[in-house]
Design a protein around this motif. Structure first.
Motif, PDB file in Angstrom:
ATOM      1  N   GLU A  12       0.810  -1.226   0.000  1.00 38.94           N
ATOM      2  CA  GLU A  12       0.000   0.000   0.000  1.00 38.94           C
ATOM      3  C   GLU A  12       0.843   1.276   0.000  1.00 38.94           C
ATOM      4  O   GLU A  12       0.406   2.294  -0.524  1.00 38.94           O
ATOM      5  CB  GLU A  12      -0.927   0.019   1.228  1.00 38.94           C
ATOM      6  N   HIS A  13       2.042   1.229   0.583  1.00 37.12           N
ATOM      7  CA  HIS A  13       2.771   2.486   0.821  1.00 37.12           C
ATOM      8  C   HIS A  13       4.150   2.575   0.159  1.00 37.12           C
ATOM      9  O   HIS A  13       4.806   3.617   0.272  1.00 37.12           O
ATOM     10  CB  HIS A  13       2.921   2.704   2.331  1.00 37.12           C
ATOM     11  N   THR A  16       4.346   5.467  -2.276  1.00 36.33           N
ATOM     12  CA  THR A  16       4.201   6.728  -1.548  1.00 36.33           C
ATOM     13  C   THR A  16       5.510   7.113  -0.872  1.00 36.33           C
ATOM     14  O   THR A  16       5.962   8.258  -0.961  1.00 36.33           O
ATOM     15  CB  THR A  16       3.087   6.599  -0.484  1.00 36.33           C
ATOM     16  N   THR A  54      -0.921   5.378   9.230  1.00 32.20           N
ATOM     17  CA  THR A  54       0.252   4.636   8.759  1.00 32.20           C
ATOM     18  C   THR A  54       1.110   5.492   7.837  1.00 32.20           C
ATOM     19  O   THR A  54       2.328   5.576   7.992  1.00 32.20           O
ATOM     20  CB  THR A  54      -0.186   3.359   8.005  1.00 32.20           C
ATOM     21  N   ARG A  55       0.474   6.141   6.868  1.00 31.26           N
ATOM     22  CA  ARG A  55       1.215   6.945   5.893  1.00 31.26           C
ATOM     23  C   ARG A  55       1.975   8.072   6.583  1.00 31.26           C
ATOM     24  O   ARG A  55       3.147   8.304   6.273  1.00 31.26           O
ATOM     25  CB  ARG A  55       0.253   7.507   4.841  1.00 31.26           C
TER      26      ARG A  55
END
Length: 185
Positions: A12-13, A16, A54-55
């Motif tokens: 997911e990250h 990013t 989380t991000r």
């Protein structure tokens, strides 16, 4: 379960975190920062907050990782600069000595065979006159005279004394001064 959570966070990250790092560092450094961030995630997985925090937590880790990387780079650069400056003062410039050796080698080639041999034994083999005398089967007195005359002839041809290969000029001369100060036998 631990591995599944890590894989989910990574999937997911990753882009990013990589994008964050790329906007602040070179591509090589950004790749290192991203890898370091996910290493921290793996080590501190229980501390990683659940989404949506989380991000933001990952950005904080990436920011500290970038800061550590910059401090490390700055320390290495400062140490490299200090080392270069220290070495510049400690390591002599051998260019003049190299030119003198080349000139001496060319000058030696122009001398008579017996002058060449006595000079080579003295400079290249670093033998003392008594040792040269033994090699050539002559007396030390004769060798000293030949060596003195050969050096004079070489100075006439090149303008300087022969220097042993790989040695700093001045060391051999200091030894020769010491030799001439010793009483002759």
């Amino acid at each position: 379960m631990r591995e599944d959570r890590f894989r989910r966070i990574y999937a997911e990250h990753f882009s990013t975190v990589l994008g964050y790092a790329l906007r602040r560092a070179s591509s090589d450094d950004a790749a290192d920062v991203t890898a370091e961030v996910f290493l921290v995630v793996w080590r501190r997985l229980p501390e990683v907050p659940e989404p949506p925090a989380t991000r933001l937590w990952l950005y904080g880790v990436a920011r500290r990782t970038l800061a550590n990387q910059r401090r490390g780079t700055r320390r290495r650069d400062d140490l490299s600069t200090a080392l270069r400056q220290e070495l510049a003062g400690a390591v002599p410039d051998h260019a003049d000595a190299a030119v003198a050796r080349i000139d001496a080698a060319a000058g030696i080639a122009d001398l008579a065979a017996r002058d060449r041999e006595v000079l080579r034994l003295a400079t290249w083999e670093e033998l003392e006159p008594r040792e040269i005398a033994e090699v050539l089967g002559l007396s030390a007195v004769v060798v000293r005279k030949r060596l003195s005359r050969a050096r004079a002839r070489l100075r006439e041809v090149t303008g300087h004394e022969p220097t042993p290969p790989g040695h700093v000029r001045g060391v051999r001369e200091a030894q020769e001064v010491h030799e001439t100060q010793e009483p002759q036998r």
